[in-house]
Design a protein around this motif. Structure first.
Motif, PDB file in Angstrom:
ATOM      1  N   UNK A 178       0.836  -1.206   0.000  1.00  0.00           N
ATOM      2  CA  UNK A 178       0.000   0.000   0.000  1.00  0.00           C
ATOM      3  C   UNK A 178       0.870   1.254   0.000  1.00  0.00           C
ATOM      4  N   UNK A 179       1.969   1.197   0.781  1.00  0.00           N
ATOM      5  CA  UNK A 179       2.869   2.350   0.792  1.00  0.00           C
ATOM      6  C   UNK A 179       3.488   2.560  -0.592  1.00  0.00           C
ATOM      7  N   UNK A 180       3.888   1.460  -1.238  1.00  0.00           N
ATOM      8  CA  UNK A 180       4.466   1.590  -2.577  1.00  0.00           C
ATOM      9  C   UNK A 180       3.446   2.153  -3.563  1.00  0.00           C
ATOM     10  N   UNK A 181       2.194   1.677  -3.450  1.00  0.00           N
ATOM     11  CA  UNK A 181       1.156   2.179  -4.363  1.00  0.00           C
ATOM     12  C   UNK A 181       0.911   3.666  -4.136  1.00  0.00           C
ATOM     13  N   UNK A 182       0.833   4.062  -2.847  1.00  0.00           N
ATOM     14  CA  UNK A 182       0.621   5.474  -2.550  1.00  0.00           C
ATOM     15  C   UNK A 182       1.807   6.314  -3.017  1.00  0.00           C
ATOM     16  N   UNK A 183       3.021   5.747  -2.880  1.00  0.00           N
ATOM     17  CA  UNK A 183       4.199   6.479  -3.351  1.00  0.00           C
ATOM     18  C   UNK A 183       4.116   6.698  -4.864  1.00  0.00           C
ATOM     19  N   UNK A 184       3.672   5.664  -5.598  1.00  0.00           N
ATOM     20  CA  UNK A 184       3.531   5.829  -7.047  1.00  0.00           C
ATOM     21  C   UNK A 184       2.480   6.883  -7.379  1.00  0.00           C
ATOM     22  N   UNK A 185       1.349   6.835  -6.638  1.00  0.00           N
ATOM     23  CA  UNK A 185       0.299   7.819  -6.903  1.00  0.00           C
ATOM     24  C   UNK A 185       0.778   9.232  -6.599  1.00  0.00           C
ATOM     25  N   UNK A 186       1.486   9.385  -5.477  1.00  0.00           N
ATOM     26  CA  UNK A 186       2.003  10.714  -5.136  1.00  0.00           C
ATOM     27  C   UNK A 186       2.985  11.198  -6.202  1.00  0.00           C
ATOM     28  N   UNK A 187       3.822  10.277  -6.655  1.00  0.00           N
ATOM     29  CA  UNK A 187       4.774  10.666  -7.709  1.00  0.00           C
ATOM     30  C   UNK A 187       4.039  11.097  -8.959  1.00  0.00           C
ATOM     31  N   UNK A 188       3.027  10.308  -9.359  1.00  0.00           N
ATOM     32  CA  UNK A 188       2.289  10.648 -10.572  1.00  0.00           C
ATOM     33  C   UNK A 188       1.629  12.015 -10.446  1.00  0.00           C
ATOM     34  N   UNK A 189       1.013  12.250  -9.294  1.00  0.00           N
ATOM     35  CA  UNK A 189       0.303  13.517  -9.092  1.00  0.00           C
ATOM     36  C   UNK A 189       1.268  14.695  -9.106  1.00  0.00           C
ATOM     37  N   UNK A 190       2.312  14.584  -8.279  1.00  0.00           N
ATOM     38  CA  UNK A 190       3.219  15.727  -8.134  1.00  0.00           C
ATOM     39  C   UNK A 190       4.019  15.951  -9.411  1.00  0.00           C
ATOM     40  N   UNK A 191       4.566  14.851  -9.969  1.00  0.00           N
ATOM     41  CA  UNK A 191       5.412  15.018 -11.158  1.00  0.00           C
ATOM     42  C   UNK A 191       4.617  15.593 -12.328  1.00  0.00           C
ATOM     43  N   UNK A 192       3.412  15.059 -12.535  1.00  0.00           N
ATOM     44  CA  UNK A 192       2.633  15.509 -13.694  1.00  0.00           C
ATOM     45  C   UNK A 192       2.171  16.950 -13.511  1.00  0.00           C
ATOM     46  N   UNK A 193       1.495  17.234 -12.414  1.00  0.00           N
ATOM     47  CA  UNK A 193       0.927  18.570 -12.234  1.00  0.00           C
ATOM     48  C   UNK A 193       2.011  19.620 -12.010  1.00  0.00           C
ATOM     49  N   UNK A 194       2.981  19.325 -11.169  1.00  0.00           N
ATOM     50  CA  UNK A 194       4.021  20.316 -10.893  1.00  0.00           C
ATOM     51  C   UNK A 194       4.881  20.538 -12.135  1.00  0.00           C
ATOM     52  N   UNK A 195       5.119  19.453 -12.894  1.00  0.00           N
ATOM     53  CA  UNK A 195       5.861  19.646 -14.138  1.00  0.00           C
ATOM     54  C   UNK A 195       5.136  20.579 -15.083  1.00  0.00           C
ATOM     55  N   UNK A 196       3.835  20.364 -15.224  1.00  0.00           N
ATOM     56  CA  UNK A 196       3.052  21.248 -16.097  1.00  0.00           C
ATOM     57  C   UNK A 196       3.022  22.678 -15.554  1.00  0.00           C
ATOM     58  N   UNK A 197       2.874  22.809 -14.238  1.00  0.00           N
ATOM     59  CA  UNK A 197       2.838  24.140 -13.635  1.00  0.00           C
ATOM     60  C   UNK A 197       4.162  24.873 -13.852  1.00  0.00           C
ATOM     61  N   UNK A 198       5.272  24.161 -13.700  1.00  0.00           N
ATOM     62  CA  UNK A 198       6.580  24.804 -13.878  1.00  0.00           C
ATOM     63  C   UNK A 198       6.775  25.273 -15.306  1.00  0.00           C
ATOM     64  N   UNK A 199       6.420  24.414 -16.252  1.00  0.00           N
ATOM     65  CA  UNK A 199       6.590  24.780 -17.657  1.00  0.00           C
ATOM     66  C   UNK A 199       5.696  25.965 -18.028  1.00  0.00           C
TER      67      UNK A 199
END
Length: 390
Positions: A178-199
């Motif tokens: 569950x921790x690994x799954x949540x880590x993947x979800x957090x990565x997906x959320x932060x990387x995708x949205x923050x990457x778009x926001x930065x660009x």
């Protein structure tokens, strides 16, 4: 079963002392003749009592020795060997309880032989051979029965301990998963949205610094605000799972993407708004697959597009293709051309993107490849098996 295991000293001493006392008293009461014979009978009685002290370490020796004492007392004083006979049966029961069958059988043969000899000398025990066989079998059966109860109790305790250990291990593994799954979800959320926001923030900054169109800067800031709100919404979903893990449907994996199709369209549109031409073709049959499959496809596409945002500049052509075969197998391909201009503002790499995608795909028995193309671009391909292909 170990026949050499030691008993505590006090029970052994008590057994030996009591046995000796009983044998001596029995001899004094029953011996009808002179003093010398009485002394010999007392010595035999003491010997039969002391032999009980060998039961903890050498039960077979104790049975054999007690059988010899019974035979000797039968020949010498047939009216005083009741105690020795009792000790012989007790020793046989202990042997049956502690030893394996071959050893127990040897002790039973010695006991039966002693009983037959005693009956043949015309002692106060006059019984047919079948009765003597029953007398021999009774302590053996009692000893084996008690041994079986003890073994059953030990097995039950061991199984309970194993079940508890297995339960703890499964619980721990489930928590790690569950921790690994949540880590993947957090990565997906932060990387995708923050990457778009930065660009998009970089686009807005460039527009303002170069006296560009304020509408471009405004549109970029609107996209930043939208991406920020979406990131907050999805982070709240993760926090909800952390507060109430039971809210997650274990059979469907991640419950964070409730509308995969809309999330996929949004991810593609965000890349387009960032100035990157994206061509997408999604098989409508994707909607007929399970939520877990659709969620996995969406997360793979999201991560691949996020990598395009991170590592290429505006104007990079990107294609997204999702196809579904007649068996339900899903193939998702994300491919981008080489950068057509200067690269974007560098973003820190998490080191979890490709690993997270591979883990998601592997859960469904699929495969994922990521490699440069012949045109110096990059290609990510995920293949998820259909029914009966996993």
């Amino acid at each position: 079963m170990d026949v050499t295991a030691r008993w505590p000293a006090r029970p052994v001493l008590l057994c030996t002392t009591t046995g000796t006392a009983v044998a001596v008293v029995n001899t004094l009461l029953d011996w009808p003749i002179g003093t010398a014979q009485r002394c010999i009978a007392i010595a035999l009685a003491v010997a039969s009592g002391l032999l009980l002290g060998t039961l903890p370490r050498w039960p077979l020796v104790a049975v054999g020795a007690e059988a010899v004492v019974v035979v000797v007392t039968t020949w010498f004083s047939p009216f005083t060997n009741a105690a020795a006979l009792l000790f012989l049966l007790v020793a046989l029961g202990v042997l049956g309880h502690r030893a394996r069958w071959p050893v127990t059988l040897a002790g039973a043969v010695a006991t039966y032989a002693a009983l037959v000899v005693q009956a043949s000398f015309g002692s106060d025990i006059d019984a047919p051979l079948l009765t003597l066989l029953g007398m021999t079998a009774l302590p053996v059966v009692a000893g084996r029965y008690l041994a079986g109860l003890q073994r059953a109790r030990r097995v039950a305790e061991e199984r309970a301990a194993e079940a508890e250990a297995r339960h703890r291990a499964e619980t721990h593994a489930a928590r790690l998963a569950e921790r690994a799954r949540l880590a993947r979800d957090l990565h997906d959320i932060i990387a995708h949205h923050v990457g778009a926001m930065t660009l998009r923030a970089s686009v807005g900054t460039l527009a303002l610094d170069n006296d560009g169109d304020p509408a471009v800067a405004r549109a970029a800031l609107v996209d930043v605000a939208t991406a920020g709100r979406q990131a907050l919404d999805e982070l709240r979903s993760v926090l909800a799972v952390l507060r109430d893990p039971d809210a997650v449907d274990a059979g469907e994996g991640s419950a964070l993407v409730t509308d995969p199709e809309a999330t996929l369209v949004d991810a593609i549109d965000r890349l387009r708004r960032a100035g990157m031409p994206v061509t997408s073709e999604v098989d409508p049959r994707l909607a007929d697959t399970s939520l877990l499959v659709r969620t996995t496809v969406v997360r793979v596409v999201q991560e691949a597009l996020t990598n395009v945002l991170k590592h290429t500049g505006p104007g990079t052509e990107t294609t997204v293709g999702v196809t579904v075969s007649g068996t339900g197998a899903v193939r998702a391909v994300i491919e981008n051309a080489p950068p057509s201009g200067p690269g974007p503002m560098p973003l820190p790499a998490s080191g979890q993107g490709l690993d997270g995608m591979r883990q998601r795909v592997a859960v469904l028995g699929g495969t994922l490849t990521a490699a440069p193309t012949s045109r110096s671009g990059w290609r990510v391909e995920a293949n998820l098996p259909g029914k009966g292909q996993a």
